[in-house]
Design an enzyme around this catalytic site. Structure first.
Site, short mmCIF file in Angstrom:
data_model
loop_
_atom_site.label_atom_id
_atom_site.label_comp_id
_atom_site.label_asym_id
_atom_site.label_seq_id
_atom_site.Cartn_x
_atom_site.Cartn_y
_atom_site.Cartn_z
N ILE A 163 -17.00 -9.24 23.97
CA ILE A 163 -18.04 -8.66 25.14
C ILE A 163 -17.81 -9.14 25.80
CG2 ILE A 163 -20.17 -7.10 25.56
CD1 ILE A 163 -18.54 -5.57 23.20
N GLU A 171 -7.56 -25.68 14.50
CA GLU A 171 -6.31 -24.85 14.77
C GLU A 171 -6.72 -23.98 16.88
OE1 GLU A 171 -7.82 -23.19 11.43
OE2 GLU A 171 -9.00 -22.28 12.89
N PRO A 214 -27.21 -27.54 19.33
CA PRO A 214 -26.45 -27.28 19.02
C PRO A 214 -25.77 -26.88 20.43
CG PRO A 214 -27.74 -25.71 17.05
CD PRO A 214 -28.95 -26.90 18.56
N CYS A 250 -4.42 10.60 12.64
CA CYS A 250 -3.18 9.73 12.15
C CYS A 250 -3.58 10.36 10.39
CB CYS A 250 -3.38 8.53 12.30
SG CYS A 250 -1.62 8.39 12.26
N HIS A 262 -3.25 7.81 18.12
CA HIS A 262 -5.25 7.43 17.78
C HIS A 262 -5.49 8.15 19.17
CE1 HIS A 262 -4.92 4.89 13.82
NE2 HIS A 262 -3.42 5.63 14.69
N GLU A 280 -8.29 7.12 20.29
CA GLU A 280 -9.49 6.27 20.03
C GLU A 280 -8.84 5.09 21.32
OE1 GLU A 280 -7.58 6.81 16.96
OE2 GLU A 280 -7.39 5.09 16.21
N1 GLN Z 1 0.09 5.86 6.80
C1 GLN Z 1 0.21 7.11 7.36
C2 GLN Z 1 1.53 6.47 8.07
O1 GLN Z 1 2.11 5.45 7.89
C3 GLN Z 1 -0.90 6.31 8.49
C4 GLN Z 1 -0.85 5.69 9.61
C5 GLN Z 1 -2.45 5.39 9.95
O2 GLN Z 1 -3.40 6.06 10.19
N2 GLN Z 1 -2.40 5.23 11.50
O3 GLN Z 1 2.02 6.98 7.98
#
Ligand code: GLN
Length: 535
Positions: free
Chosen positions: A22, A151, A192, A382, A507, A509
């Site tokens: 952020i 790391e 710290p 999805c 997606h 989002e």
């Molecule tokens: N498991 C499902 C697929 O592979 C949906 C994947 C997801 O929701 N990103 O198609």
């Protein structure tokens, strides 16, 4: 060669979860609003080649870029804050770096030399860190992990070398640290921070600016003390107090003149950032005029980082619609046909999350049946959309064995691998990943939301709607509202006899930005408001 690119390194000390992502995104936004071109890259210390195969419980969401890289969720913050689109170059892991070096070694490219951490690994890190040369005014490099971790050492060494090579006028080190308040002593403690900076300096990195996370204000005495012990100018010891929402952080940094100090140190000339759109957005997030309840069905409801981008997209859309969406978390494994209505009591909209594996799928299907029948607004993402198709096939089209090939092989796999994908065994990087075009159907809810005929959205899945069942689904009232331009892949579905029931194979989002919001989320929230007003 374009501009003289300046590099800002952001490291973290004392403990993790201080919000380096952020902080990087917030500084990036301020510099962008001052008129500079900015990009942000994250270097992660773990050995996994990408987070794609990591458990969301441990690592949170996998963020997918337009070019199909599976990356750390901090890239989501960068994109959402800056309203930019990043690529695979913006995230590197130790695993990727070693992979590259070992491959070169196998090809004999090191001409018989002993291949070592310094210089070979560090050179590969430096090459990736400076790949943006000439393309941006400022590159912010977030170094993952906490200073002192074994790391992260090669990354700090690369940081040191880049600063040495390019000089102080072109490089800057910002260290994010923690100043705890000890109740029994009634005091803020600087030790710290001193130790963390000392460790950093052992590696040859002198911070120029300290961002001090704290629950209480740092008075002048404390700041002077930190400055003296850490060898940092007093005006560069900046308090970073807790704020109500992450979106306030850029405004808080602005009040502390972080952007001005950074620009002064790097010799970047620019005006103060305006931030008026951002301020308006934050005000809306903080002072909404109403609220709606959104049921959120997923299998990681205890671990919200797994759904970071979706949660933020809901917030963005709420700001546009001027409501605060209250999320009611519903664990998909808990939902049965009997208790579903009770668990979803009082919601104005239901979101069914993406996911992998069979756990919780039947619960998702039960939840979808409920909102379909009760005409509650629905957004399925999805796997959420795939479950909506399975539910429709079973309960409306009468295919009792309808399922996804991911969960059960039946003679009614309405969701399945495409014929050319059968037999894939490798788990990493074998999905449909990144942005693909989608053509929207005229007069559909999808088309209404986007107000465009073609959109590009990001994918991360293996399975697709089985084309053999398309006609059957459409005959029974499901609308295929988004489709790939070659007509091969179903990208979106909705229902004719429902106020707002939309599923997307992609997606959305990953394309929601703070001040802008995403059309599908915005219309979903608006439908939830309408449902609330009617009920
Ligand atoms: N498991 C499902 C697929 O592979 C949906 C994947 C997801 O929701 N990103 O198609």
């Amino acid at each position: 060669m374009g501009t003289n690119t300046k590099y800002i390194f952001i490291t973290g000390g004392v403990l993790s979860s201080l919000g380096k992502g952020i902080a990087s995104a917030s500084l990036g936004l301020l510099l962008k609003e001052r008129g500079h071109s900015v990009t942000i890259a994250k270097f992660d210390p773990y050995i996994n080649v990408d987070p794609g195969t990591m458990n969301p419980f441990q690592h949170g969401e996998v963020y997918v870029t337009n070019d199909g890289a599976e990356t750390d969720l901090d890239l989501g913050h960068y994109e959402r804050f800056l309203n930019i689109s990043l690529s695979k170059e913006n995230n590197a892991t130790t695993g990727q770096i070693y992979y590259e070096v070992i491959n070169k070694e196998r090809q004999g490219k090191y001409l018989g030399k002993t291949v070592q951490v310094i210089p070979h690994i560090t050179d590969e890190i430096k090459r990736r860190m400076t790949t943006f040369d000439g393309k941006y005014d400022v590159v912010i490099i977030e170094v993952g992990g906490t200073v002192g971790d074994i790391e992260s050492l090669p990354f700090l060494e690369a940081d040191r070398q880049i600063c040495l090579e390019r000089g102080r006028a072109n490089t800057l080190n910002i260290h994010l640290t923690y100043v705890p308040f000890i109740k029994s002593a009634g005091e803020l403690k600087t030790k710290p921070t001193q130790h963390s900076v000392k460790t950093l300096m052992e590696y040859g990195v002198q911070p120029d600016i300290l961002l001090c996370r704290s629950e209480y204000k740092l008075n002048k005495d404390i700041r002077s003390k930190i400055a003296l012990f850490c060898n940092v100018a007093e005006d560069s010891v900046i308090e970073a107090l807790d704020v109500e929402t992450i979106y306030e952080v850029p405004l808080a940094f602005r009040r502390r003149s972080l952007d001005e100090i950074v620009c002064r140190k790097l010799g970047l000339e620019s005006e103060k950032p305006k931030m008026s759109n951002w301020t308006r957005f934050v005000q809306r997030v903080k002072n909404p005029s109403d609220e709606v309840r959104i049921g959120f069905v997923g299998k990681y409801t205890q671990y919200r980082d797994a759904y970071k981008s979706i949660i933020e997209s809901i917030t963005h859309a709420g700001a546009v619609a001027n409501v605060v969406p209250q999320i009611q978390w519903i664990d998909s494994e808990q939902i049965s046909e009997e208790n579903g209505p009770e668990l979803m009591q009082g919601i104005h909209g239901l979101l069914v999350a993406p996911g992998f594996g069979t756990r919780g799928v039947e619960g998702k299907i039960n939840a979808i049946r409920h909102v379909r029948e009760q005409k509650i607004p629905f957004l399925g993402i999805c796997l959420g959309m795939q479950c909506a198709v399975i539910e429709y096939a079973r309960n409306v089209c009468g295919l009792k064995n309808a399922n996804s090939g991911e969960f059960a092989r039946t003679d009614e796999n309405v969701i399945d691998l495409m014929p050319d994908q059968q037999g894939i065994v490798n788990k990493g990087g074998t999905m449909r990943l990144g942005a693909y075009p989608c053509r929207l159907r005229p007069r559909s809810k999808a088309r209404e939301a986007y107000r465009k005929d073609i959109v590009h959205e990001r994918h991360r899945h293996r399975y697709e709607v089985n084309n053999e069942y398309r006609d059957m689904l459409e005959d029974k009232g499901m609308i295929i509202s988004g489709i790939s331009p070659d007509n091969r892949l179903v990208e979106m579905i909705e229902l004719r006899d429902h106020p707002w029931f939309v599923g997307s194979q992609f997606h959305p989002e990953f394309e929601s930005h703070a001040v802008k919001g995403h059309p599908l989320f915005i219309n979903f929230i608006k439908a939830a408001i309408a449902f609330k007003e009617e009920s």
